[in-house]
Design an enzyme around this catalytic site. Structure first.
Site, PDB file in Angstrom:
ATOM      1  N   CYS A   1       2.109   6.265   0.778  1.00 47.67           N
ATOM      2  CA  CYS A   1       3.430   6.099   1.915  1.00 47.67           C
ATOM      3  C   CYS A   1       4.173   7.402   2.267  1.00 47.67           C
ATOM      4  O   CYS A   1       4.573   7.787   3.257  1.00 47.67           O
ATOM      5  CB  CYS A   1       4.326   5.128   1.368  1.00 47.67           C
ATOM      6  SG  CYS A   1       4.963   5.561  -0.344  1.00 47.67           S
TER       7      CYS A   1
ATOM      8  N   LYS B   1       3.140 -10.541  -6.872  1.00 44.47           N
ATOM      9  CA  LYS B   1       2.136 -10.811  -6.055  1.00 44.47           C
ATOM     10  C   LYS B   1       1.411  -9.405  -5.290  1.00 44.47           C
ATOM     11  O   LYS B   1       1.904  -8.784  -4.512  1.00 44.47           O
ATOM     12  CB  LYS B   1       2.697 -11.776  -4.569  1.00 44.47           C
ATOM     13  CG  LYS B   1       1.444 -12.788  -3.958  1.00 44.47           C
ATOM     14  CD  LYS B   1       0.276 -11.926  -3.599  1.00 44.47           C
ATOM     15  CE  LYS B   1       0.387 -11.161  -2.181  1.00 44.47           C
ATOM     16  NZ  LYS B   1      -0.905 -10.877  -1.744  1.00 44.47           N
TER      17      LYS B   1
ATOM     18  N   GLU C   1      10.303  -0.893   0.883  1.00 44.72           N
ATOM     19  CA  GLU C   1       9.732   0.501   0.717  1.00 44.72           C
ATOM     20  C   GLU C   1       8.452   0.403   1.728  1.00 44.72           C
ATOM     21  O   GLU C   1       7.479  -0.261   1.619  1.00 44.72           O
ATOM     22  CB  GLU C   1       9.164   0.798  -0.590  1.00 44.72           C
ATOM     23  CG  GLU C   1       9.993   0.670  -1.670  1.00 44.72           C
ATOM     24  CD  GLU C   1      11.018   1.905  -1.663  1.00 44.72           C
ATOM     25  OE1 GLU C   1      11.126   2.532  -0.757  1.00 44.72           O
ATOM     26  OE2 GLU C   1      11.774   1.996  -2.811  1.00 44.72           O
TER      27      GLU C   1
ATOM     28  N   GLU D   1       1.713   6.099  11.619  1.00 44.81           N
ATOM     29  CA  GLU D   1       1.325   6.159  10.327  1.00 44.81           C
ATOM     30  C   GLU D   1      -0.231   6.005  10.274  1.00 44.81           C
ATOM     31  O   GLU D   1      -0.449   4.903  10.572  1.00 44.81           O
ATOM     32  CB  GLU D   1       1.982   5.373   9.227  1.00 44.81           C
ATOM     33  CG  GLU D   1       1.462   5.416   7.725  1.00 44.81           C
ATOM     34  CD  GLU D   1       2.302   4.806   6.946  1.00 44.81           C
ATOM     35  OE1 GLU D   1       2.394   3.430   7.008  1.00 44.81           O
ATOM     36  OE2 GLU D   1       2.601   4.922   5.787  1.00 44.81           O
TER      37      GLU D   1
HETATM   38  P1  NAD Z   1       1.015  -4.818   3.860  1.00 47.71           P
HETATM   39  O1  NAD Z   1       2.076  -4.752   4.509  1.00 47.71           O
HETATM   40  O2  NAD Z   1      -0.197  -5.337   4.776  1.00 47.71           O
HETATM   41  O3  NAD Z   1       0.583  -5.532   2.564  1.00 47.71           O
HETATM   42  C1  NAD Z   1       1.502  -5.220   1.588  1.00 47.71           C
HETATM   43  C2  NAD Z   1       1.686  -6.501   0.665  1.00 47.71           C
HETATM   44  O4  NAD Z   1       2.220  -7.475   1.515  1.00 47.71           O
HETATM   45  C3  NAD Z   1       0.416  -7.256   0.059  1.00 47.71           C
HETATM   46  O5  NAD Z   1       0.624  -7.660  -1.097  1.00 47.71           O
HETATM   47  C4  NAD Z   1       0.186  -8.247   1.015  1.00 47.71           C
HETATM   48  O6  NAD Z   1      -0.785  -9.193   0.584  1.00 47.71           O
HETATM   49  C5  NAD Z   1       1.519  -8.732   1.641  1.00 47.71           C
HETATM   50  N1  NAD Z   1       1.500  -9.529   2.540  1.00 47.71           N
HETATM   51  C6  NAD Z   1       0.869  -9.628   3.719  1.00 47.71           C
HETATM   52  N2  NAD Z   1       1.596 -10.330   4.657  1.00 47.71           N
HETATM   53  C7  NAD Z   1       2.349 -11.029   4.266  1.00 47.71           C
HETATM   54  C8  NAD Z   1       3.292 -11.886   4.357  1.00 47.71           C
HETATM   55  N3  NAD Z   1       3.278 -12.360   5.967  1.00 47.71           N
HETATM   56  N4  NAD Z   1       4.443 -12.230   3.791  1.00 47.71           N
HETATM   57  C9  NAD Z   1       4.638 -11.438   2.539  1.00 47.71           C
HETATM   58  N5  NAD Z   1       3.615 -10.823   1.971  1.00 47.71           N
HETATM   59  C10 NAD Z   1       2.607 -10.455   2.873  1.00 47.71           C
HETATM   60  O7  NAD Z   1       0.599  -3.161   3.594  1.00 47.71           O
HETATM   61  P2  NAD Z   1      -0.552  -2.682   3.035  1.00 47.71           P
HETATM   62  O8  NAD Z   1      -1.653  -2.364   4.208  1.00 47.71           O
HETATM   63  O9  NAD Z   1      -1.022  -3.405   1.765  1.00 47.71           O
HETATM   64  O10 NAD Z   1      -0.050  -1.046   2.562  1.00 47.71           O
HETATM   65  C11 NAD Z   1       0.055  -0.073   3.529  1.00 47.71           C
HETATM   66  C12 NAD Z   1       1.656   0.185   3.978  1.00 47.71           C
HETATM   67  O11 NAD Z   1       2.095   0.239   2.755  1.00 47.71           O
HETATM   68  C13 NAD Z   1       1.718   1.336   4.703  1.00 47.71           C
HETATM   69  O12 NAD Z   1       2.305   1.333   5.771  1.00 47.71           O
HETATM   70  C14 NAD Z   1       2.362   2.228   3.622  1.00 47.71           C
HETATM   71  O13 NAD Z   1       3.188   3.118   4.146  1.00 47.71           O
HETATM   72  C15 NAD Z   1       3.291   1.428   2.745  1.00 47.71           C
HETATM   73  N6  NAD Z   1       3.672   1.796   1.524  1.00 47.71           N
HETATM   74  C16 NAD Z   1       4.955   2.039   1.341  1.00 47.71           C
HETATM   75  C17 NAD Z   1       5.225   2.591   0.100  1.00 47.71           C
HETATM   76  C18 NAD Z   1       6.449   3.010  -0.417  1.00 47.71           C
HETATM   77  O14 NAD Z   1       6.990   2.916  -1.279  1.00 47.71           O
HETATM   78  N7  NAD Z   1       7.413   3.217   1.015  1.00 47.71           N
HETATM   79  C19 NAD Z   1       4.294   2.542  -0.998  1.00 47.71           C
HETATM   80  C20 NAD Z   1       2.971   2.212  -0.717  1.00 47.71           C
HETATM   81  C21 NAD Z   1       2.659   1.649   0.803  1.00 47.71           C
END
Ligand code: NAD
Length: 483
Positions: A286, A177, A252, A385
C-alpha cells in the site's frame, strides 16, 4: 507443510472447525498456479459463532486478565512466532508469492509487533483532570469490546501483527477475516497464539470470501470496532456497514506515494530506496513508492541510473528468492499488464524493464518490473494505484511544482523527500498531504514504532506505534463529587 494436501479450518473459541455448511475454497500457489491448500468458505453463521466466542472471552478469563498478564501472553506469542520462522516464511512465500527473504522479514515484523504491544499493554493510562472544587475527574482507557479485523493478501503476517497485536494489548477480543487469496500464515499463527496461552475466544479466525464472510463481519451488530485494510472501494462498503451499527472504523487503504528527488540529494544513498520502494513485494504494497519525482536538472541522470537497476532485476518463483516474485494471482497479473499496456498505447515511454527467469513456471503470475517515463500528471498511470512492480518517473521545475505533483492524486499515505536543504525538508514535510513523511530515507509503511495511516482516499485512523492503542480503546470519563 507438504504441498497440495492441506485443509485449513476456522479457529473459533479455541476449536478448529469447518465452515458451518462445510464449504471450502481452493488456494493456489502464484509461483506456478498449482493447488496449495483448501480453506473454509465461511458465511454469516460462522461469523455469528466467532462473535459470540469473542463476547464470551471478554466475560471470561481474557476479560479478567490484568494488563501485565496480557502483555506476557503477547510476548510469548512473539517468541512463538520466531520459533517457527522457517515454517511461516516458507508458507508466506508460497501463499503470497513473495521472495523468501521478504517473507522472513515479515515473520520478524510479526514477532516485533507482539513484542512491542506486549511491552506496551500495561503502559496505557488515563489522566486526572483539574475540575471543579470538591470533584475529582479521571479518564480510563477501556477496550471497545469485540473488534473485527479484515486483512488483505499482500502482507498477511505484518497486518495481523499491527492490527491484532494492538487490539489484544488493549484487552479487546477479536474476530479476524483474512483475504481469500492468501491467509495460510494467519491460520498457522492461530496455533502459535494458542500454544502461547492466549485464552480461547480472545482471537477467532474465520476465512472465506469478502462478499460473504467479510460483509457478514463488517455488518455484524455484535462488533464494536472495525479495522479494515484493503482497497478504497471495499473500504467504503465497510465504512457504510460500520455506520449502520454506529461503530468506529479504521481504514488503511491504498496509495500512490511519491519520492521527491532534488538536485542536491545524495543520489548514491537514494537510488536503492527509489527502486526497492517500488518493486518490494512485486509492488503490492500500500505504501509502495510508485511515483518518482525528480528535479529537472538531474532527471536524465536519475532515469538512467534507475533504468540500469531495473535491467538487473530478476523475477522468479518465491522460493528461488530472486529480487521479485510473482504477483498474487493471474487476475492481478492481468490488471498490472493492462496498466503497462496503457503506457505503450498513450505515448509514455518504458525506460526499462526487469527480466523473468527463463525457468519460471508457465503457470506463474509473473510481471516484469517496469519503469515508465514521459507520462502526463493526469494519466491513469499517475493517478491510480496499480499494485504491481510499476513506477512512473516524472520531472519537476521547482519546489512548488514538486509539491503540486506530490499532492496531485486522490491518495496521501507516504512521501519521501531527498534533499540536503534543511529548510526545504521542513517546508515540504509540512506541505505534503500524507500520513508519513520520510526525509532522506523511505521505509514503506515505516517501523512498528511509527504511527501509520493515510489522509484523503488512503483512509483514516492510525495503526502502529503507541497511537494504535488509543484507536483500539474508548475513553471513559469519571467525575467524582467528594465535597
Ligand atoms: P480488497 O479490498 O479486495 O480486500 C481486502 C479484504 O477485504 C479481504 O479480506 C477481502 O476478503 C475483504 N472484502 C472484500 N469485499 C468485502 C466486502 N464487501 N465486505 C467486507 N470485506 C470485504 O483489497 P485487496 O485486493 O485484498 O488488497 C489490495 C488493496 O489493499 C490495495 O488497494 C492496497 O493499497 C490496500 N492495502 C492497504 C494497506 C494499508 O495499510 N494502507 C495495506 C495493504 C493493502
Amino acid at each position: 507443510m507438504s504441498k497440495s494436501e492441506r485443509t485449513y479450518r476456522n479457529y473459533i473459541a479455541g476449536r478448529w472447525v469447518d465452515a458451518a455448511d462445510g464449504r471450502r475454497l481452493e488456494i493456489l500457489d502464484p509461483s506456478d498456479g498449482s493447488h496449495l491448500a483448501d480453506i473454509a468458505r465461511s458465511s454469516r453463521e460462522d461469523i455469528d459463532r466467532a462473535v459470540l466466542a469473542a463476547r464470551a472471552a471478554l466475560a471470561g478469563d481474557w476479560g479478567r486478565m490484568s494488563a501485565t498478564d496480557r502483555g506476557r501472553v503477547l510476548h510469548r506469542i512473539g517468541e512463538g512466532v520466531l520459533k517457527h520462522v522457517d515454517l511461516l516464511a516458507d508458507l508466506e512465500a508460497r501463499d503470497v508469492g513473495k521472495p523468501l527473504k521478504q517473507a522472513r522479514a515479515d515473520v520478524e515484523a510479526l514477532a516485533r509487533y507482539f513484542e512491542f504491544y506486549g511491552a506496551a499493554a500495561d503502559k496505557v493510562h488515563g489522566d486526572t483532570i483539574p475540575y471543579r472544587s470538591g470533584f475529582t475527574a479521571i479518564t480510563l482507557y477501556e477496550p471497545h469490546g469485540v473488534t473485527a479485523h479484515i486483512i488483505p493478501w499482500n502482507y498477511p503476517m505484518q497486518i495481523i501483527g499491527r492490527s491484532l497485536g494492538a487490539a489484544l494489548a488493549m484487552g479487546n477480543a477479536a474476530v479476524v477475516k483474512p483475504a481469500e487469496e492468501a491467509c495460510l500464515t494467519v491460520i498457522e499463527f492461530a496455533r502459535i497464539a494458542e500454544e502461547a496461552g492466549l485464552p480461547h475466544g480472545a482471537f477467532n479466525l474465520v476465512t472465506g470470501t469478502g462478499e460473504e464472510a467479510g460483509a457478514a463481519l463488517s455488518g455484524h451488530p455484535g462488533i464494536n470496532h472495525i479495522s479494515f485494510t484493503g482497497s478504497v472501494a471495499t473500504g467504503a462498503l465497510v465504512q457504510a456497514a460500520a455506520g449502520r451499527n454506529a461503530v468506529p472504523v479504521t481504514l488503511e487503504l491504498g496509495g500512490k506515494s511519491p519520492q521527491l528527488v532534488f538536485a542536491d540529494a545524495e543520489l548514491d544513498r537514494a537510488l536503492p530506496f527509489l527502486v526497492m520502494a517500488g518493486i518490494q513485494n512485486a509492488g503490492q504494497t500500500c505504501s509502495a513508492s510508485s511515483r518518482i519525482l525528480v528535479e529537472q536538472s538531474v532527471y536524465e541522470e536519475v532515469v538512467a541510473r534507475m533504468a540500469d537497476a531495473y535491467r538487473k532485476l530478476k523475477v522468479g518463483p518465491a522460493l528461488s528468492d530472486l529480487d521479485v516474485g510473482p504477483v498474487v494471482s493471474r487476475r492481478q497479473k492481468d490488471i498490472v499488464g493492462g496498466y503497462i499496456g496503457l503506457a505503450e498505447r498513450d505515448g509514455a515511454r518504458i525506460a526499462a524493464q526487469g527480466t523473468i527467469a527463463p525457468d519460471a513456471p508457465a503457470g506463474g503470475a509473473y510481471v516484469k518490473p517496469t519503469l515508465i517515463r514521459d507520462v502526463s500528471p493526469s494519466h491513469r498511470l499517475v493517478q491510480e494505484e496499480i499494485f504491481g512492480p510499476v513506477q512512473v518517473i516524472m520531472p519537476f521545475d521547482s519546489e512548488q511544482h514538486a509539491l503540486e505533483l506530490a499532492n496531485g492524486t486522490p491518495f496521501g499515505l507516504v512521501c519521501g523527500i531527498w534533499t540536503r536543504d534543511g529548510a526545504r525538508q521542513f517546508r515540504l514535510a509540512r506541505g505534503i498531504h500524507s500520513g508519513q513523511v520520510f526525509i532522506n530515507n523511505y521505509g514503506a509503511g515505516g517501523g512498528i514504532e511509527l504511527p501509520f495511516g493515510g489522509v484523503k482516499r488512503s483512509g483514516h485512523g492510525r495503526e502502529k506505534g503507541f497511537e494504535a492503542l488509543y484507536g483500539f480503546a474508548t475513553t471513559k470519563t469519571i467525575s467524582i463529587y467528594h465535597g
